[in-house]
Design a protein around this motif. Sequence first.
Motif, mmCIF file in Angstrom:
data_model
loop_
_atom_site.group_PDB
_atom_site.id
_atom_site.type_symbol
_atom_site.label_atom_id
_atom_site.label_comp_id
_atom_site.label_asym_id
_atom_site.label_seq_id
_atom_site.Cartn_x
_atom_site.Cartn_y
_atom_site.Cartn_z
ATOM 1 N N HIS A 42 48.729 41.877 43.847
ATOM 2 C CA HIS A 42 48.382 41.323 42.542
ATOM 3 C C HIS A 42 49.672 40.854 41.886
ATOM 4 O O HIS A 42 50.740 41.425 42.098
ATOM 5 C CB HIS A 42 47.705 42.383 41.669
ATOM 6 N N GLY A 44 51.460 39.130 38.107
ATOM 7 C CA GLY A 44 51.278 38.948 36.674
ATOM 8 C C GLY A 44 50.850 37.522 36.375
ATOM 9 O O GLY A 44 51.383 36.569 36.924
ATOM 10 N N CYS A 50 48.893 39.699 32.342
ATOM 11 C CA CYS A 50 48.014 40.705 32.948
ATOM 12 C C CYS A 50 48.033 40.572 34.465
ATOM 13 O O CYS A 50 48.169 39.480 35.007
ATOM 14 C CB CYS A 50 46.584 40.529 32.440
ATOM 15 N N GLU A 51 47.889 41.691 35.137
ATOM 16 C CA GLU A 51 47.818 41.680 36.593
ATOM 17 C C GLU A 51 46.528 40.993 37.026
ATOM 18 O O GLU A 51 45.469 41.224 36.449
ATOM 19 C CB GLU A 51 47.843 43.108 37.143
ATOM 20 N N CYS A 83 42.997 34.743 36.343
ATOM 21 C CA CYS A 83 43.099 35.852 35.394
ATOM 22 C C CYS A 83 41.773 36.072 34.679
ATOM 23 O O CYS A 83 41.235 35.160 34.042
ATOM 24 C CB CYS A 83 44.208 35.567 34.384
#
Length: 165
Positions: A42, A44, A50-51, A83
């Motif tokens: 994963h 950012g 956010c991951e 995301c």
Amino acid sequence: MNEVSLFTAALGLQAPWQVTDVRFSPESNRIEFEVGFERGAHFGCPGCGCEAPVHDTQEREWRHLNFFQYAAYLHARVPRVRCAHCGKTLQVEAPWARAGAGFTLLMEALLVTLAKAMPVAQIAALLGVSGNRIWRVLDHYVPQARAQADYSEVRDLGVDEKSCR
């Protein structure tokens, strides 16, 4: 330590990035590094941080510092993440290069350093890189350096005449 882990360390790559293959061609004076990331990694989100899981990848290539007398190139499939938090699908920045650049950060640092001491044409001949590509790097970094320069202590300025035809 095998060659893959040796070059992963030499290139300063950190998890989830790693060298997955090394191809050396003495005939073309090139060494090529395939850089990949761990399956299921994963990253950012470039938009919100956010991951997010990998959505897909795009093949990219960067010129790196020479290894000995051989031109070094990094090849990587750079991931795009989808995301769930911000709803965007964006490409992750490679940690070894500036966004949109065809050189690694270390190669750009070398180009800027050499440009302080020699003409761009000489740098291009030395490294086997086109002068236009070097100028694009300089056009990125020189305005930043000028913006940070402090001229508050300058009291006198001398200007010599310039002849134009």
